[in-house]
Design an enzyme around this catalytic site. Structure first.
Site, PDB file in Angstrom:
ATOM      1  N   SER A  62       0.812  -1.212   0.000  1.00 30.36           N
ATOM      2  CA  SER A  62       0.000   0.000   0.000  1.00 30.36           C
ATOM      3  C   SER A  62       0.845   1.262   0.000  1.00 30.36           C
ATOM      4  O   SER A  62       0.325   2.352  -0.243  1.00 30.36           O
ATOM      5  CB  SER A  62      -0.922   0.011   1.221  1.00 30.36           C
ATOM      6  OG  SER A  62      -0.168  -0.117   2.417  1.00 30.36           O
ATOM      7  N   HIS A  82      -2.288  -2.636  -5.925  1.00 28.98           N
ATOM      8  CA  HIS A  82      -2.771  -2.256  -4.600  1.00 28.98           C
ATOM      9  C   HIS A  82      -4.288  -2.249  -4.505  1.00 28.98           C
ATOM     10  O   HIS A  82      -4.948  -1.349  -5.009  1.00 28.98           O
ATOM     11  CB  HIS A  82      -2.209  -0.879  -4.203  1.00 28.98           C
ATOM     12  CG  HIS A  82      -2.697  -0.403  -2.875  1.00 28.98           C
ATOM     13  ND1 HIS A  82      -2.919   0.927  -2.598  1.00 28.98           N
ATOM     14  CD2 HIS A  82      -3.017  -1.083  -1.746  1.00 28.98           C
ATOM     15  CE1 HIS A  82      -3.362   1.038  -1.359  1.00 28.98           C
ATOM     16  NE2 HIS A  82      -3.434  -0.165  -0.827  1.00 28.98           N
ATOM     17  N   GLU A 136      -4.948   0.317  -7.510  1.00 29.44           N
ATOM     18  CA  GLU A 136      -3.832   1.053  -8.104  1.00 29.44           C
ATOM     19  C   GLU A 136      -2.878   0.069  -8.773  1.00 29.44           C
ATOM     20  O   GLU A 136      -2.472  -0.923  -8.153  1.00 29.44           O
ATOM     21  CB  GLU A 136      -3.076   1.840  -7.028  1.00 29.44           C
ATOM     22  CG  GLU A 136      -3.886   2.962  -6.406  1.00 29.44           C
ATOM     23  CD  GLU A 136      -3.148   3.641  -5.269  1.00 29.44           C
ATOM     24  OE1 GLU A 136      -3.164   4.880  -5.202  1.00 29.44           O
ATOM     25  OE2 GLU A 136      -2.561   2.930  -4.421  1.00 29.44           O
ATOM     26  N   ASN A 166      -3.007   6.681  -0.931  1.00 32.03           N
ATOM     27  CA  ASN A 166      -2.413   6.800   0.399  1.00 32.03           C
ATOM     28  C   ASN A 166      -1.488   8.009   0.510  1.00 32.03           C
ATOM     29  O   ASN A 166      -1.306   8.559   1.600  1.00 32.03           O
ATOM     30  CB  ASN A 166      -1.663   5.521   0.769  1.00 32.03           C
ATOM     31  CG  ASN A 166      -2.622   4.413   1.150  1.00 32.03           C
ATOM     32  OD1 ASN A 166      -3.805   4.646   1.397  1.00 32.03           O
ATOM     33  ND2 ASN A 166      -2.130   3.192   1.200  1.00 32.03           N
TER      34      ASN A 166
END
Length: 325
Positions: free
Chosen positions: A120, A141, A153, A192
């Site tokens: 992540s 991800h 992702e 993130n």
């Protein structure tokens, strides 16, 4: 590539969810984990998840049986990956652990198999640095819970070749998810990275005694958010949040190292849902949040301004297109 078999390494919440999603798309998948207890728990997690989907009318009992029949379990890495077309690693966010797993995988996987990591935050190039063929490693991800969350992702490392990248991108579409292309390998990728300053912000609110988790979360829900930030961190895992902040402090800015509040929670084994208590106590996978008035010390613009600033940086750095962001 004709994908006939996928292996998911790691039988935790993420690995189990990823495997279920892949099996639901009609692809055979094997979950590999060195610990038999983890495999047993993973099987129960998938069975329970499918049962909930049947009860809610989202799938039929027949669909559930077919999906379950496509999921296998193994504690033998060589057996699990030797004939797999795609191998997805889904273990904790510890760089050394991920590198070791891929070093072991590379010894027994087919030379043309595509490797993917569900990291992540960690740069793909950092995970790939000890591989003999780093060009076949791609970031993939998923978000928690994978069965529900649509976004994935797809991240290109410094050495990732176009064929491997497009293979994973197309797989994401095939399993019914929405992929975005992360074209530059940076810590936190897109989602993130945009939310990273928020984790620090909400830590400092507690660390400086500005307000309580329940007041801030009540405010967040009053703004039509499904979860407040502290409930969400509990759900994801406080240890995961801490690992991320530690990594960001080394790769993005030393400011991320200013948060100490979450570290104290780890020492007290208050990791959230996974241990039954974090900011809140958890029962039947639901947070018990004390009733309180919404915080008047936090505004929605505090959060949005942090997100917009990071999003602009990502566009300027060529990490992703404005459309994907």
């Amino acid at each position: 590539m004709d994908i006939r078999k996928v292996t998911v390494i790691g039988a935790g919440i993420m690995g189990s969810g990823i495997a279920q999603v892949i099996a639901a798309a009609g692809i055979n998948v094997v979950i590999e984990d060195a610990y038999s207890e983890a495999l047993d728990k993973s099987e129960k997690t998938i069975v329970d998840s499918l049962s909930r989907l049947v009860k809610s009318g989202k799938i039929s009992a027949s669909d559930s049986e077919n999906i379950r029949s496509r999921v296998g379990f193994s504690s033998d890495l060589g057996e699990a990956v030797s004939d797999s077309d795609i191998i997805i690693e889904a273990v904790p966010e510890i760089p050394d652990l991920k590198r070791k797993i891929f070093a072991d995988v590379e010894k027994v996987a087919k030379p043309d198999s595509v490797l993917a990591t569900n990291t992540s935050n960690i740069r793909i190039s950092e995970i790939a640095k000890d591989l003999k063929n780093p060009e076949r490693l791609v970031g993939m991800h998923f978000f928690n819970p994978p069965v529900i969350m649509k976004l994935v992702e797809v991240i290109k490392g410094e050495h990732t070749n176009d064929e491997a990248f497009e293979t994973i991108y197309n797989l994401v579409k095939k399993i019914g998810k929405t992929p975005i292309k992360v074209l530059k390998d940076t810590a936190g990728f897109v989602v993130n990275r945009i939310s990273a300053p928020e984790s620090l912000f909400f830590c400092m609110l507690l660390q400086t005694g500005v307000d309580s988790p329940e007041a801030v979360d009540t405010f967040a829900k009053s703004q039509a958010l499904p979860m407040g930030p502290y409930e969400l961190m509990d759900y994801v895992g406080i240890d995961t949040v801490v690992h991320s902040l530690e990594y960001y402090s080394k790769t993005l800015s030393g400011d991320y190292g200013k948060c100490t509040y979450y570290g104290k929670m780890i020492k007290e084994n208050k990791l959230g849902l996974k241990t039954g208590e974090g900011f809140y106590k958890w029962e039947n996978k639901k947070a018990i949040i004390p009733k309180t008035e919404p915080s008047e010390k936090v505004e929605l613009m505090d959060i949005l301004s942090l997100e917009v600033n990071e999003a602009v940086k990502l566009i300027e750095d060529g990490v992703a297109t404005p459309e994907d962001i």
